[in-house]
Structure formats: C-alpha cells, structure tokens
Design a protein around this motif. Sequence first.
Motif, PDB file in Angstrom:
ATOM      1  N   SER A  48      15.347  -3.507  11.493  1.00 14.17           N
ATOM      2  CA  SER A  48      14.353  -3.139  10.477  1.00 14.17           C
ATOM      3  C   SER A  48      13.291  -4.208  10.291  1.00 14.17           C
ATOM      4  O   SER A  48      12.167  -3.907   9.880  1.00 14.17           O
ATOM      5  CB  SER A  48      15.055  -2.865   9.140  1.00 14.17           C
ATOM      6  N   ARG A  49      13.614  -5.475  10.581  1.00 14.95           N
ATOM      7  CA  ARG A  49      12.645  -6.560  10.406  1.00 14.95           C
ATOM      8  C   ARG A  49      12.311  -7.275  11.710  1.00 14.95           C
ATOM      9  O   ARG A  49      11.701  -8.338  11.687  1.00 14.95           O
ATOM     10  CB  ARG A  49      13.188  -7.582   9.386  1.00 14.95           C
ATOM     11  N   ALA A  50      12.722  -6.707  12.846  1.00 15.37           N
ATOM     12  CA  ALA A  50      12.447  -7.340  14.135  1.00 15.37           C
ATOM     13  C   ALA A  50      10.963  -7.198  14.487  1.00 15.37           C
ATOM     14  O   ALA A  50      10.291  -6.256  14.066  1.00 15.37           O
ATOM     15  CB  ALA A  50      13.308  -6.711  15.229  1.00 15.37           C
ATOM     16  N   LYS A  51      10.452  -8.169  15.263  1.00 12.15           N
ATOM     17  CA  LYS A  51       9.055  -8.150  15.702  1.00 12.15           C
ATOM     18  C   LYS A  51       8.987  -8.022  17.215  1.00 12.15           C
ATOM     19  O   LYS A  51       9.792  -8.636  17.935  1.00 12.15           O
ATOM     20  CB  LYS A  51       8.341  -9.429  15.264  1.00 12.15           C
ATOM     21  N   ASN A  52       8.033  -7.244  17.687  1.00 12.89           N
ATOM     22  CA  ASN A  52       7.790  -7.096  19.121  1.00 12.89           C
ATOM     23  C   ASN A  52       6.594  -7.959  19.513  1.00 12.89           C
ATOM     24  O   ASN A  52       5.548  -7.888  18.873  1.00 12.89           O
ATOM     25  CB  ASN A  52       7.526  -5.639  19.475  1.00 12.89           C
ATOM     26  N   VAL A  53       6.749  -8.768  20.537  1.00  6.34           N
ATOM     27  CA  VAL A  53       5.699  -9.704  20.948  1.00  6.34           C
ATOM     28  C   VAL A  53       5.322  -9.428  22.399  1.00  6.34           C
ATOM     29  O   VAL A  53       6.174  -9.457  23.295  1.00  6.34           O
ATOM     30  CB  VAL A  53       6.167 -11.171  20.798  1.00  6.34           C
ATOM     31  N   GLY A  54       4.045  -9.144  22.628  1.00  9.05           N
ATOM     32  CA  GLY A  54       3.535  -9.016  23.993  1.00  9.05           C
ATOM     33  C   GLY A  54       3.731  -7.662  24.630  1.00  9.05           C
ATOM     34  O   GLY A  54       3.499  -7.508  25.841  1.00  9.05           O
ATOM     35  N   TRP A  55       4.149  -6.655  23.872  1.00 11.38           N
ATOM     36  CA  TRP A  55       4.367  -5.329  24.436  1.00 11.38           C
ATOM     37  C   TRP A  55       3.152  -4.446  24.177  1.00 11.38           C
ATOM     38  O   TRP A  55       2.503  -4.535  23.134  1.00 11.38           O
ATOM     39  CB  TRP A  55       5.612  -4.680  23.813  1.00 11.38           C
ATOM     40  N   SER A  56       2.855  -3.555  25.121  1.00 10.97           N
ATOM     41  CA  SER A  56       1.734  -2.622  24.967  1.00 10.97           C
ATOM     42  C   SER A  56       2.232  -1.327  24.339  1.00 10.97           C
ATOM     43  O   SER A  56       3.445  -1.069  24.266  1.00 10.97           O
ATOM     44  CB  SER A  56       1.087  -2.341  26.316  1.00 10.97           C
ATOM     45  N   ASP A  57       1.309  -0.499  23.896  1.00 14.00           N
ATOM     46  CA  ASP A  57       1.679   0.769  23.272  1.00 14.00           C
ATOM     47  C   ASP A  57       2.439   1.668  24.235  1.00 14.00           C
ATOM     48  O   ASP A  57       3.304   2.449  23.822  1.00 14.00           O
ATOM     49  CB  ASP A  57       0.424   1.484  22.764  1.00 14.00           C
ATOM     50  N   GLY A  58       2.155   1.568  25.514  1.00 15.15           N
ATOM     51  CA  GLY A  58       2.823   2.423  26.485  1.00 15.15           C
ATOM     52  C   GLY A  58       4.255   2.031  26.784  1.00 15.15           C
ATOM     53  O   GLY A  58       4.944   2.725  27.541  1.00 15.15           O
ATOM     54  N   GLU A  59       4.705   0.911  26.233  1.00 15.77           N
ATOM     55  CA  GLU A  59       6.061   0.431  26.505  1.00 15.77           C
ATOM     56  C   GLU A  59       7.009   0.670  25.338  1.00 15.77           C
ATOM     57  O   GLU A  59       8.101   0.105  25.283  1.00 15.77           O
ATOM     58  CB  GLU A  59       6.012  -1.058  26.852  1.00 15.77           C
ATOM     59  N   GLU A  60       6.605   1.506  24.397  1.00 10.98           N
ATOM     60  CA  GLU A  60       7.446   1.809  23.242  1.00 10.98           C
ATOM     61  C   GLU A  60       8.745   2.483  23.666  1.00 10.98           C
ATOM     62  O   GLU A  60       9.807   2.245  23.069  1.00 10.98           O
ATOM     63  CB  GLU A  60       6.687   2.694  22.261  1.00 10.98           C
TER      64      GLU A  60
END
Length: 827
Positions: free
Chosen positions: A731-743
Amino acid sequence: ADHETAATHLRTKDLLLALQSRDQLAHLLSGEDAPQQLLAQIFACAKSLRSDTGHEGGCHTGQSDRIDTDTSEQDAARSALEALFQDPPRAGQCPEEQHCRWVLAALSAAVPLLTNVLPRHNATCIIPHQHPLKKVVVDDLYLSHTETGARYYRTSRVCDNCDAVIDQKEYWSYGEPKASGGHCSVDFCCRCHEEMQAAFATCSIENAMWVVRFVQAIAKHLLVLAPPSTRQLVVRQLAFEFPLSIIKALVRVVVDVTDASVVNIEDNISDVSEFEEFWHTLGLLDLLHAANMLPAEERRVGQVFMEGARLPKECFVLQGLDKCDVYSDFKRWQATMRPATGANEPARDPELMADAEGAALLADAEMVAEVATDNPPVQSQQLRSTVLTTQSFKVDANFTCFLSHVSFVPRTFLHQAASIDANSVARRLEWRRLDFRRDIEGLRCDVISNLGFCFEKGQRVRLCGLTSAPECNGEEGKLESFDQEKGRWKVTSEDKTRSIKPANLKHANEEALQNTLQMLIDPRFAGENGRGPGVMTEFYLSALQSLVSCADYWEYSEEVRTYWFSGSTGPEAMAAFRAVGVILGNAIRFGLLLPAVFPDPLFALLLRGLGSKSVGCWSLADLRKVSPHFARSFEHFIEYDQDDAASLFTLDWPRSDEIATLPRDRRGDYVQAYVEWFFSERFKAQSDALCEGFGAVVGHSKMLRCLVSVEQLAQILHGVDEPVDMAAIRSRAKNVGWSDGEEEYLAQFWTIVMSFNEEQRRKFAVFVSSSARPPLKGWTDFGLQVQKNGTGDERMPTAYTCFHLLLLPVYSSEELLRTHLLKAIEE
C-alpha cells in the motif's frame, strides 16, 4: 434508584428496566434543581436505544454498525446533555455523593451517543482540522533526485497524520507556525488527505464534533470545577461499582477523542499548554486509568486477594501520539527534570536530529551538569496524584509532556524518545571502526574481543592468568596490534614482545575500559565495502545471534524459547556478557529492533543496574518466565501436604538444608527467599558484566532510569513479532524507473510476492531490509522501493538494505521472475 443498577441498565435495551419515571432520573442526575425538559429529552432518547453498541469485549479496533434510532431524539439528547454541562452543579450546591452520581449518571446516559461516532483512519480516530486546508503545488525548482535516481521535492514539510516527509509535488497545508506569528501550521500529504476525506464522508461530522465537545466538557468539569473529593469519589465508583461494559466504552471514547484531537496541537513548539481542552481530556484519561488500576492496588474489606486491573493496559495507549514530534516532547520533558538554574540551552538542528547517526554525533554539553545534579522524575504515579488531589487543577509544564503520561505512550513514540535520550546524554561520541568476520565462529571471537574485552591499540594492559609463564602475571605492557586469525594481541613489555590472548589481559586503567565501551561502533564486514544503517542493523543482529547461540555462555529454554545465563564465569564468558550489554545499549542508541531472545527478568536486571525504581520485588512469576518447569516445582512444594518434602524437593543453594525442618506455613517465605537469591546472587557475576556493558552505553539515560518499565524496555529493544503484512507493504511501496507500459509486469511481481508463504515473506523482508521485524509504526511504514534494474534473464534481483530498495530486472516470463525472486531471498 440504586446507582449501579441504573448505570447498568442505561446501557441496555430499555431504560424503563431501571428507571420508572422521569422524576427518578432527575433525582439521580442532579436532584430537585434538574431542568425537567432536558432530562425528558435524555429519557426519550435512552428509551429509543434498543441495542448495545458492541463494546462488551476487549478494546475496540474498528467501527461497528450504527444504532438504528430516531435521529431527532438523538439530536435532542445531544443538545440536552451538552446543556447540562454548560451550567452543572458546583461544589457546595449538592452533597458530594450526589454530585458524583450526577456526573456518572450523565456519562452513562451519554455512552450510547458517544460510541462508534468518530471516523477512523488507519485504526486511529480523526476529526477535521479546525482551519480550512489549501492545496500547495511545489515549484520544480525544488525537484531533486536520490542516490538511486528517484525523484523527490524538497518541501521541508512532514505530514501531520502519517509523520512521513512530504516529498511529492502537491500537498495540503494551512497557515503559518505559531512561532512565526501565525495561527498554526498543519500539513498533510495527498494520500492522507484523500484517505481522511473518504473517512469523513462515511459519518456525521456534526455528531463527531459533538462527541469531542461533550468529552471535553466532562473533563473540564471534573478537573477544573469539581473538588478533589468528587474526583476521588468518581474514581472509586468507577473502580469498584461501575459495570465493566461502561468502563470499556468510556475508556475507548476518551482514547478516541484524545487521538483525534492530537493532530490539532502544534506540538513542535516549546509551550503547548494553551491547548487546554486537549490536556483536560488527557487528564480525564488519567482519572479513568487511576480507576482501572485501583482494584490492583487496594484490597477492600473482606477480600483475600486484590482484584487486578479492570482493563488491559493496551486499552489506554494513544496511538495518535505517533503523529507527534517526539524530539520536541522529549525536550519539554527534559526541561521538567532540569534544575531551575536558568541556564541557556544550546541550539539544536532538528534536521540532524531526525537521523539517528546524526543525533549520535551531536554533543549535548548541557546534559553533563544535568547528570551530576539529578532531579526526581515526573512519574505517572505523581501525575495521577496531582489529578486526584489538586484543589485547583492547572495545565502546567509537567502535565503537557506526553512522556509524563508514559502509560499512554505507544511503543513507537517511546522507542524514538529512548533513542534520542540515549544519544543526548552520550558523553563520548568518538567512532570505532571495527572489522568483523562473517562466519559465526569468527564473528563471535571478534565481537567478544572488540565489544567485550574492548582493547584498543596503544592502551596499557596488565598480564594475568598466565600458566605457562606465571612470573609474568602482573606485568604491564602496551597493546601494539591484534592478529585476528590467531585471536591474540601483540603486547610490548620491558623491551619484550609477547602474543597474548585477550582473556589473559586486563585494562591497567579501568577508565579506559569504560571510555571504550561508550564509543560508537562503525562496523564493517571484512573484505566488504558496505557501510551505513543496513550494515549496522545486519551486524548487531548477527553479533547477538553469534553470542546467544554459544552454549558456553547462554542456556536455551525450549519451553519459553528464550536464553538465560549459563554458569560460566571465566574471563571470556564475562566479556561475552559484557558484549551483549553493549549490543543492547547500542540497539537503543541507534533505534534498532533485535530478536526477542531474552525473558523479561533480564530486562529487569538491566533496569536495576541503572538504578531504576520502577522494578518491583522478584517473584515466582519472574522465575516462571525463565524456567516454567522450575517454578511449577516450587508451586507443588508450597502445596505439598506431607512431611517428606526434603526427600522430594532438592535445591542447590546455601539454605537447602532448611527444607527438612521447615514448617509448612513458612514454605511460601522460603520460596520467595530462593527467588530473591536466584536473581540477585546466583548469576551476580554474569548480570554485573551484562549491566556494565549496557550501562556504559545508556547508563546516563534519564528516561530508562525514571520512566521505562520492564515491559516497555523489552518492547523498545525487540518490538513485537508480527506476521509480514505484504498488503500493508504494497500500500505504501514506491515504483522507481518504471514506464506506464510496464504496469502489468509490476502486477505480476506483486502477485508472486503476495503468494509467498509466511517463511518466504519473512525472508523477503530480511532480503530487502535485513530484518523480519515490522517497523515501529507497522508494516505500512516499511518503505519498500521497487526500482527497475535493466533487462536480462541472467540477472538476479538485488537489494540495498539501507534504503529498503529492491533492484528488480525485467525477465522474459513470469515463471523466471518467480524462480529468481525465490533464489535471491533464499541465498
């Protein structure tokens, strides 16, 4: 209308079961002068409340369904109850007992309207801020990047709800700090603001604010308007006569109101006494706590045993305090302990204090004089006495410290305050850079040598215990270098150089040992470049494991799954116990959580070693925590009704020969004497060494000596063992360096992680953070960052434990992602 019966049935389905007329209710509340129309409205509302509110068991943790009752009757009752306390009877207007009943009956009548009204966010009650909030958009001039490339904004703001640094482009804020001439300064991150608004939408804010006003009115009446005799009588009625269901409900309501109101306090300023309504509410909680503890402290006429506390202590904990500024409250508490010399206080940098390592580096020179001229602590027992006995109660500096109300302080707040205190009183702030081997045997030897014996190059030592050259015992020499492989020091003495084991050396100057023990440890693993918080956490966890796993020093109990001293008293064993004390002290200093490997009596020994007055006498219950089997044998011995006890019960202690002639009615005293001997004398050498190491690091901590209980010290050191809550981490994790297409790929990652069993989840937490224990504020505060780390099936997931940063490559299939994740956490 008997008060106890009336109060009980005011909480049940029909008021008419207890009261047969409005006149009877009027008499119960305030006598002949009661305003009949207001009481009639209360009567009508109470009659319509047909179901209980769900507080019959334990502490409330969530919101239950609302009572289905006529809204107009409830609104009329709210107005009536609030009006009653706008002009309540004062001292002298009615007999003391009738005054007490007036207050308690009014509380009872209000309970159904008070429970389950306030909205909740993350299990803590909240209310809207009294000032309107505005969205703030941060200029891109304040955009920065972390060492790992993550974007963040330098806002210099902290969310007043989750206490996290606000690093996003937008946040919600109101006004300016009081210190700058404004009304107040309140900030919320967008996530908390959105979640709180959603919580507000599910309830009646008008009714919630009425609950806050009513509780504050009750609190003001009891603390400010009512005489001490009425407060004391109210406490006795609550303690011995009031139904437990109402006590539970009242405590829950006052805790909820206090939690919800705390965000409205600008607690990072020196004077917070102007928030009188809040402190009155906290004082009401003090009264309820006094009532809760009275049955455990007073044996009434006809009682053989005392009853014990009515509610568990967890019911009184104010989780909302975790939203407050710990350092500011600690400084306020510290000021109440300082001699009234008018000495100026050195300036502090709050940003540096936020970092545990930075805090340790700050020299707090004013504390040196403070240690020399100790003042008695502001104990919660003394505060309780003030609340109960002060004729004209006033909110003063002593009362406006959360730490003064230590029974209500959550473990997170207490843990952080203890760390600040341990650092602020540190007299020696030099760092020792030490290299340690990773294998468990080598690590144990290095830990004992560096943290137990505490020898440093250049120190003067005295040779002792040499059997091959006894004539050299007593000679003094100088330490030149340490051979880690051989575990020996090169000692130069009278133009001779010898290779000596640490066990055959003593410090020529005892002060040198104490100075070395107090130094800050900068651990490094041999042959590795890693350093920082992650390495420090890993080192202390590994060091403690290496020591307690050695059967020469510690005995493991399968029954309670904890370690206790062995009988070893040799030089290496004493150094090992001293090293454990150093590890425990530094865990407090750096805010680390260690495994729960020791029973509570060991923490009692540590507090006794510091001179704490909060530790009671040793009892059979303490022995049960060390060895349940041994304690049960003593219980059987006390109850044994034959005369051959000496042949069945054998003890190895100085008074063992007394069993044969011991009268049965003296067996309890005999067992108590043994327990005292067991903890005070049986392992005295071992416990003295342990306390020496612990005291050298945190011995000057006033919090540990004056406020902290045995149970609280245990929680400070090892927290609580909870299953890994992967949903909370996500719930509080952050994604770093990922593009929208990699969801979709990230969704696969979370599906795999969420499917882990408990053991795999623990290993994942250790892989990312070096610890399987939850952060102080729970798993939502884990702070996981998932950063993209290239593409390639040959790559492996890696992690920076200092930052809780997972470097995750992109794999060609979900199956490879699962395989590589499991391999990484297993290795």
